[in-house]
Scaffold this motif. Structure first.
Motif, PDB file in Angstrom:
ATOM      1  N   MET A   1       0.841  -1.194   0.000  1.00 39.27           N
ATOM      2  CA  MET A   1       0.000   0.000   0.000  1.00 39.27           C
ATOM      3  C   MET A   1       0.880   1.248   0.000  1.00 39.27           C
ATOM      4  O   MET A   1       1.916   1.273   0.669  1.00 39.27           O
ATOM      5  CB  MET A   1      -0.891  -0.023   1.250  1.00 39.27           C
ATOM      6  N   PRO A   2       0.478   2.278  -0.732  1.00 39.13           N
ATOM      7  CA  PRO A   2       1.385   3.415  -0.958  1.00 39.13           C
ATOM      8  C   PRO A   2       1.339   4.434   0.183  1.00 39.13           C
ATOM      9  O   PRO A   2       1.161   5.633  -0.048  1.00 39.13           O
ATOM     10  CB  PRO A   2       0.821   4.014  -2.247  1.00 39.13           C
ATOM     11  N   ILE A   3       1.502   3.987   1.402  1.00 40.29           N
ATOM     12  CA  ILE A   3       1.505   4.921   2.540  1.00 40.29           C
ATOM     13  C   ILE A   3       2.550   4.455   3.537  1.00 40.29           C
ATOM     14  O   ILE A   3       2.719   3.249   3.753  1.00 40.29           O
ATOM     15  CB  ILE A   3       0.109   5.000   3.224  1.00 40.29           C
ATOM     16  N   ARG A   4       3.249   5.438   4.121  1.00 36.46           N
ATOM     17  CA  ARG A   4       4.170   5.127   5.225  1.00 36.46           C
ATOM     18  C   ARG A   4       3.584   5.806   6.459  1.00 36.46           C
ATOM     19  O   ARG A   4       3.838   6.979   6.709  1.00 36.46           O
ATOM     20  CB  ARG A   4       5.571   5.657   4.904  1.00 36.46           C
ATOM     21  N   PRO A   5       2.773   5.026   7.230  1.00 38.82           N
ATOM     22  CA  PRO A   5       2.073   5.650   8.360  1.00 38.82           C
ATOM     23  C   PRO A   5       3.026   5.943   9.513  1.00 38.82           C
ATOM     24  O   PRO A   5       3.912   5.155   9.809  1.00 38.82           O
ATOM     25  CB  PRO A   5       1.034   4.598   8.765  1.00 38.82           C
ATOM     26  N   ALA A  19      -0.581  13.916   6.006  1.00 36.63           N
ATOM     27  CA  ALA A  19      -1.895  13.724   5.372  1.00 36.63           C
ATOM     28  C   ALA A  19      -2.626  12.561   6.041  1.00 36.63           C
ATOM     29  O   ALA A  19      -2.007  11.583   6.466  1.00 36.63           O
ATOM     30  CB  ALA A  19      -1.716  13.451   3.881  1.00 36.63           C
ATOM     31  N   GLU A  20      -3.953  12.678   6.107  1.00 32.73           N
ATOM     32  CA  GLU A  20      -4.776  11.660   6.766  1.00 32.73           C
ATOM     33  C   GLU A  20      -5.370  10.694   5.739  1.00 32.73           C
ATOM     34  O   GLU A  20      -5.843  11.123   4.676  1.00 32.73           O
ATOM     35  CB  GLU A  20      -5.918  12.333   7.532  1.00 32.73           C
ATOM     36  N   TRP A  21      -5.353   9.418   6.071  1.00 34.04           N
ATOM     37  CA  TRP A  21      -5.902   8.369   5.209  1.00 34.04           C
ATOM     38  C   TRP A  21      -7.003   7.656   5.976  1.00 34.04           C
ATOM     39  O   TRP A  21      -6.823   7.333   7.160  1.00 34.04           O
ATOM     40  CB  TRP A  21      -4.826   7.349   4.852  1.00 34.04           C
ATOM     41  N   LEU A  22      -8.101   7.362   5.280  1.00 31.68           N
ATOM     42  CA  LEU A  22      -9.193   6.609   5.893  1.00 31.68           C
ATOM     43  C   LEU A  22      -8.882   5.120   5.766  1.00 31.68           C
ATOM     44  O   LEU A  22      -8.651   4.620   4.655  1.00 31.68           O
ATOM     45  CB  LEU A  22     -10.517   6.941   5.178  1.00 31.68           C
ATOM     46  N   ARG A 324      -6.608   0.724  -6.173  1.00 34.34           N
ATOM     47  CA  ARG A 324      -5.601   1.755  -6.509  1.00 34.34           C
ATOM     48  C   ARG A 324      -6.249   3.128  -6.635  1.00 34.34           C
ATOM     49  O   ARG A 324      -5.707   4.139  -6.169  1.00 34.34           O
ATOM     50  CB  ARG A 324      -4.916   1.402  -7.831  1.00 34.34           C
ATOM     51  N   ALA A 325      -7.420   3.160  -7.272  1.00 30.34           N
ATOM     52  CA  ALA A 325      -8.114   4.450  -7.440  1.00 30.34           C
ATOM     53  C   ALA A 325      -8.523   4.997  -6.072  1.00 30.34           C
ATOM     54  O   ALA A 325      -8.518   6.216  -5.859  1.00 30.34           O
ATOM     55  CB  ALA A 325      -9.323   4.270  -8.345  1.00 30.34           C
ATOM     56  N   LEU A 326      -8.842   4.111  -5.139  1.00 32.97           N
ATOM     57  CA  LEU A 326      -9.174   4.566  -3.777  1.00 32.97           C
ATOM     58  C   LEU A 326      -7.917   5.048  -3.052  1.00 32.97           C
ATOM     59  O   LEU A 326      -7.966   6.027  -2.302  1.00 32.97           O
ATOM     60  CB  LEU A 326      -9.864   3.451  -2.987  1.00 32.97           C
ATOM     61  N   PHE A 327      -6.777   4.381  -3.295  1.00 33.02           N
ATOM     62  CA  PHE A 327      -5.510   4.858  -2.714  1.00 33.02           C
ATOM     63  C   PHE A 327      -5.275   6.311  -3.127  1.00 33.02           C
ATOM     64  O   PHE A 327      -4.856   7.140  -2.321  1.00 33.02           O
ATOM     65  CB  PHE A 327      -4.314   4.041  -3.211  1.00 33.02           C
ATOM     66  N   ALA A 328      -5.563   6.609  -4.403  1.00 33.03           N
ATOM     67  CA  ALA A 328      -5.334   7.969  -4.912  1.00 33.03           C
ATOM     68  C   ALA A 328      -6.207   8.976  -4.154  1.00 33.03           C
ATOM     69  O   ALA A 328      -5.908  10.167  -4.139  1.00 33.03           O
ATOM     70  CB  ALA A 328      -5.624   8.028  -6.408  1.00 33.03           C
ATOM     71  N   ARG A 329      -7.274   8.493  -3.539  1.00 30.54           N
ATOM     72  CA  ARG A 329      -8.156   9.362  -2.721  1.00 30.54           C
ATOM     73  C   ARG A 329      -7.869   9.188  -1.226  1.00 30.54           C
ATOM     74  O   ARG A 329      -8.680   9.556  -0.385  1.00 30.54           O
ATOM     75  CB  ARG A 329      -9.611   9.033  -3.038  1.00 30.54           C
ATOM     76  N   ARG A 330      -6.742   8.582  -0.931  1.00 33.02           N
ATOM     77  CA  ARG A 330      -6.296   8.335   0.456  1.00 33.02           C
ATOM     78  C   ARG A 330      -7.314   7.503   1.258  1.00 33.02           C
ATOM     79  O   ARG A 330      -7.641   7.818   2.396  1.00 33.02           O
ATOM     80  CB  ARG A 330      -5.958   9.640   1.178  1.00 33.02           C
ATOM     81  N   VAL A 331      -7.763   6.422   0.603  1.00 34.83           N
ATOM     82  CA  VAL A 331      -8.642   5.466   1.275  1.00 34.83           C
ATOM     83  C   VAL A 331      -8.014   4.081   1.110  1.00 34.83           C
ATOM     84  O   VAL A 331      -7.669   3.681  -0.006  1.00 34.83           O
ATOM     85  CB  VAL A 331     -10.063   5.475   0.646  1.00 34.83           C
ATOM     86  N   LEU A 359     -18.030   5.563   0.905  1.00 35.51           N
ATOM     87  CA  LEU A 359     -18.980   5.383  -0.203  1.00 35.51           C
ATOM     88  C   LEU A 359     -18.849   6.509  -1.222  1.00 35.51           C
ATOM     89  O   LEU A 359     -18.955   6.279  -2.438  1.00 35.51           O
ATOM     90  CB  LEU A 359     -20.409   5.295   0.344  1.00 35.51           C
ATOM     91  N   ALA A 360     -18.571   7.726  -0.731  1.00 35.35           N
ATOM     92  CA  ALA A 360     -18.414   8.856  -1.663  1.00 35.35           C
ATOM     93  C   ALA A 360     -17.177   8.636  -2.544  1.00 35.35           C
ATOM     94  O   ALA A 360     -17.213   8.881  -3.767  1.00 35.35           O
ATOM     95  CB  ALA A 360     -18.294  10.163  -0.878  1.00 35.35           C
ATOM     96  N   ALA A 361     -16.096   8.138  -1.945  1.00 34.33           N
ATOM     97  CA  ALA A 361     -14.879   7.862  -2.728  1.00 34.33           C
ATOM     98  C   ALA A 361     -15.159   6.735  -3.731  1.00 34.33           C
ATOM     99  O   ALA A 361     -14.739   6.792  -4.893  1.00 34.33           O
ATOM    100  CB  ALA A 361     -13.730   7.481  -1.796  1.00 34.33           C
ATOM    101  N   LEU A 362     -15.905   5.736  -3.287  1.00 30.50           N
ATOM    102  CA  LEU A 362     -16.244   4.606  -4.159  1.00 30.50           C
ATOM    103  C   LEU A 362     -17.114   5.071  -5.330  1.00 30.50           C
ATOM    104  O   LEU A 362     -16.945   4.615  -6.460  1.00 30.50           O
ATOM    105  CB  LEU A 362     -16.970   3.547  -3.318  1.00 30.50           C
ATOM    106  N   GLU A 363     -18.005   6.000  -5.025  1.00 30.89           N
ATOM    107  CA  GLU A 363     -18.887   6.515  -6.091  1.00 30.89           C
ATOM    108  C   GLU A 363     -18.048   7.204  -7.177  1.00 30.89           C
ATOM    109  O   GLU A 363     -18.278   7.006  -8.375  1.00 30.89           O
ATOM    110  CB  GLU A 363     -19.904   7.495  -5.489  1.00 30.89           C
TER     111      GLU A 363
END
Ligand SMILES: Cc1ncc(COP(=O)(O)O)c(C=O)c1O
Length: 367
Positions: A1-5, A19-22, A324-331, A359-363
């Motif tokens: 996953m493309p995040i280093r928490p 930056a915050e990720w859900l 991947r598309a959700l990663f781009a939205r930090r989810v 759900l909004a990111a998924l939409e």
């Protein structure tokens, strides 16, 4: 996953840039009460200060309290508890108990089941690469029956079968929930043929699927079940909760683990269980799970499998691309062995507002 928490709180991770990720992946179903819940963190710090460690050579109040708490939360007669350090180790010990009790060696498991990578569990885990590794190591493989197939299970169960090992909701296979009828049939067949029924609840247990144990959620009681992942909210732990039938003949030393049942993970687990109860997180998992399932279907998701907050969204495109598309939205979400299933396994404390954000990111991604 493309995040280093670098930090976490509730359902959120903070990366190196602030930056915050859900997090709808929950550290792989481990962060059951959310990341770094203050009660869990405090229990760990206080216990570490008092006594960092002692082994099972001595009794410890935290170990006894956790064993009591688990026995209380599982259906009777599941009342004997063995504590260890991981999911695979818990399954390994459950298999050992079954073989010891029956004097038989063969294990039946289910296609799509994932049980770990240690010697005995590798032989039961489905997947060509694991079967090949077990074969190369000369480990006898389990008999694998198709998912939810009562007739195949019946046919597989002869008088050499020690145990049937089942994930009531298969995590890695895409949050596939067994039918209650299949689990009830497994119970009946084990009773008729003198085999032991084992539930692997490492991903689906500890409140994730609508009750504390999946056994309770499905109304079928195995002879032993295993917990790990979300039990201590982030510290390594595993537990076998077994019927006395499997443990009465044990003598000290038959099962054991130096670190298993150490005071710090036990204190963390006790605090974590108290949070699950006080914050009514099992009820929350059911309500938010239903909200996510309803919302996903309204976005055109073909089917939603699983229960509570272990859900598989069956999408009409590559789940990896959606992830991947959700990663781009930090989810953060999970995938599965099914290329079209996106897996959700967020903290049990995932809120209704966080479900709306997901759900909004998924939409946006599916729209
Ligand atoms: C259902 C199930 N069983 C067993 C395991 C193995 O647990 P661990 O990685 O703690 O050994 C996992 C881990 O993903 C799992 O999901």
């Amino acid at each position: 996953m493309p995040i280093r928490p670098v930090r976490g709180h509730g359902s959120w991770l903070v990366d190196e840039d602030g930056a915050e990720w859900l997090d709808a992946y929950g550290g792989h179903a481990v962060a059951s009460t959310g990341h770094s819940h203050p009660d869990v963190v405090r229990a760990i710090a206080e216990q570490a200060e008092q006594l960092l460690f002692y082994s099972t050579a001595v009794p410890l109040p935290q170990r006894e309290a956790l064993a009591e708490a688990l026995a209380e939360r599982c259906p009777a007669p599941l009342g004997r508890v063995f504590l260890c350090n991981s999911g695979a180790e818990a399954n390994e010990n459950a298999l050992h108990l079954a073989r010891r009790h029956t004097g038989r060696q063969t294990i039946v498991s289910v296609r799509g089941g994932w049980h770990g990578r240690t010697v005995a569990t590798l032989a039961c885990t489905d997947g060509a690469r694991y079967e090949e590794a077990a074969r190369r190591a000369g480990i006898p493989l389990s008999r694998k029956v198709p998912f939810d197939d009562v007739a195949a299970l019946d046919a597989a169960m002869d008088d050499r079968v020690a145990a049937v090992l089942v994930e009531p909701v298969q995590g890695f296979a895409g949050a596939r929930d067994c039918s209650p009828a299949f689990l009830a049939a497994a119970r009946r067949l084990c009773d008729e043929r003198g085999a032991v029924l084992l539930f692997d609840e490492i991903q689906c247990g500890v409140g994730r699927c609508g009750a504390f144990s999946a056994a309770e959620a499905f109304g079928v009681t195995p002879d032993a079940l295993t917990f790990a992942k979300g039990l201590a909210g982030g510290l390594p732990i595993g537990a076998v909760v077994a019927s006395p039938m499997l443990t009465d003949a044990l003598v000290p030393g038959d099962l054991g683990s130096t670190f298993g049942g150490g005071p710090v993970p036990c204190a963390a687990a006790l605090a974590n269980l108290a949070v699950i109860e006080r914050e009514r997180l099992i009820e929350n998992a059911v309500a938010v799970g239903e909200q996510l399932a309803r919302g996903a279907k309204s976005l055109g998701v073909r089917k939603v499998s699983g229960r509570g907050l272990l859900l598989g969204l069956h999408v009409d495109r590559s789940a990896v691309e959606v992830q991947r598309a959700l990663f781009a939205r930090r989810v953060l979400t999970g995938t599965s062995t099914d290329p079209n299933v996106l897996r959700l396994l967020p903290p049990l404390s995932f809120s209704s507002r966080e479900a709306d954000l997901l759900l909004a990111a998924l939409e946006e991604v599916l729209g």
